[in-house]
Write an enzyme that holds these catalytic residues in place. Structure first.
Site, PDB file in Angstrom:
ATOM      1  N   SER A 149       0.829  -1.272   0.097  1.00  0.00           N
ATOM      2  CA  SER A 149       0.060  -0.074   0.202  1.00  0.00           C
ATOM      3  C   SER A 149       0.898   1.118   0.142  1.00  0.00           C
ATOM      4  CB  SER A 149      -0.835   0.013   1.185  1.00  0.00           C
ATOM      5  OG  SER A 149      -1.561   1.267   1.498  1.00  0.00           O
ATOM      6  N   TYR A 162      -2.391  -0.506  10.027  1.00  0.00           N
ATOM      7  CA  TYR A 162      -2.581  -0.953   8.691  1.00  0.00           C
ATOM      8  C   TYR A 162      -1.029  -0.951   7.914  1.00  0.00           C
ATOM      9  CZ  TYR A 162      -3.881  -1.566   3.633  1.00  0.00           C
ATOM     10  OH  TYR A 162      -3.899  -1.877   2.400  1.00  0.00           O
TER      11      TYR A 162
END
Length: 255
Positions: A149, A162
């Site tokens: 990400s 995350y």
């Protein structure tokens, strides 16, 4: 004949979003794709349907990741499907795509131990042990591709945990690259930016407009944008690249 004709692939979390687009793209190039899902069997079957409509081949594999017995369940289904469709148990391409995130706007002060542990179990622990288990099936010259990400490169406090899990995944790429090189197996990371995965938030016009401005192209990414990058890395053309991170943010990290 597609560039992946005769290859087999496992794409975790491929019932929707980037995973679905990746499964469809790999199959379009000739790979037999194992479509993994955790909960939504109907969505996984829809992915298989899209692949078969294009003339490709696929089968579903069910396993909830991040719980006891997850790796055994995943590989039991994978091996049975490969045996049924090819007569042997061999894997050429592994895409670690499945992941979980936190609700938008959750400040670090409110993250519970349970939430923290769950994210690391699904996003970091599961890919490690899936890759470890896959080593016995992966053919020499195979491919491992980890979906990370852009949040590992920019600060967003509400997604700190995350981002930490994705940072761990990127370290898996780096260190396994050296370990797998003697077998000609490459392992690389793809780093998506803001990508429309069908979540309700992407249906809000003003939110879409704000997110689009983060890309140099002034638009949101589409799952197919990421899938094309993954498919390239899975091909022979990318055989001289390993341990690398492919920026698929649409210029979202240019500043």
């Amino acid at each position: 004949m597609g560039k992946l004709s005769g290859r087999t692939a496992l794409v975790t979390g491929s019932s929707r979003g980037i995973g679905r687009a990746t499964a469809v793209s790999l199959a379009r190039e000739g790979a037999l794709v194992a479509v993994h899902y955790a909960h939504n069997e109907q969505a996984a079957q829809e992915t298989v349907g899209l692949i078969e409509k294009d003339g490709g081949r696929a089968f579903t594999v069910h396993a909830e990741l991040g719980v006891p017995g997850d790796i055994d369940q995943l590989f039991h289904g994978l091996e049975a499907g490969l045996k049924q469709h090819t007569g042997q148990i061999a894997l050429d391409i592994l895409v670690n795509n499945a992941g979980e995130t936190l609700a938008t706007g959750t400040p670090p002060e409110e993250i519970s131990v349970e939430q923290y542990d769950r994210l690391f179990a699904v996003n970091a622990k599961a890919p490690f042990f899936i890759t470890q288990r896959a080593l016995g099936l992966l053919t020499d010259g195979g491919r491992v591709i980890n979906i990370s990400s852009g949040l590992t490169r920019v600060a967003n406090p509400s997604q700190a945990v995350y981002a930490m899990t994705k940072g761990a995944l990127e370290q898996l790429t780096l260190h396994f690259a050296r370990h797998l090189a003697p077998r000609g197996i490459t392992i690389n990371t793809v780093t998506p930016g803001l990508t429309d995965n069908g979540h309700d938030v992407f249906k809000i016009p003003e939110v879409r407009e704000q997110m689009a401005r983060q890309s140099a192209f002034n638009r949101l990414g589409e799952p197919e944008d990421i899938a094309r990058v993954v498919t390239f890395i899975a091909s022979e053309e990318a055989g001289w690249t390993t341990g690398a991170s492919f920026d698929a943010t649409g210029g979202g990290l240019l500043g």
